[in-house]
Write a protein that holds these residues in place. Structure first.
Motif: not given
Length: 114
Positions: A42-54, A78-90
């Protein structure tokens, strides 16, 4: 009161009313995906200052296995990311690149959302 509701003050004839239920905002995470064995991208932008994450949800495994999968995907992209609970955010919109990679890892993948 034993029903667990929080009371608020009211000037309506001195009666006390229960507080309204809290509303869900864009910053709060959506309900978790059902455990149907499908990995959703899922592509998301909300709550991140306009930045897009997958957001990658529905992956099986323990938290340590999810961390290892996240590391592997971040190196692949070749990018950053994190894990929140069981969701990976790239960071960035990488749905089209992630779909074949996750399918090669043996997962059923769906592109979800916009």
């Amino acid at each position: 009161m034993s029903d667990g509701s929080r009371l608020v003050y009211s000037t309506d004839g001195g009666r006390v009313r229960p507080a309204p239920a809290p509303r869900r905002t864009a910053a709060q995470p959506a309900a978790p995906d059902p455990g149907d064995g499908v990995v959703r991208l899922r592509r998301e932008k909300g709550g991140r200052g306009g930045k897009t994450i997958t957001s990658v949800t529905g992956l099986p495994g323990s938290p340590a296995e999810l961390d290892a999968t996240l590391k592997q995907l971040k190196q692949y992209l070749g990018t950053g990311g994190s894990r929140e609970g069981r969701a990976l955010q790239i960071q960035g919109d990488h749905r089209e690149r992630l779909q074949p990679k996750l399918e090669a890892m043996g997962h059923r993948v769906k592109l979800a959302g916009g």
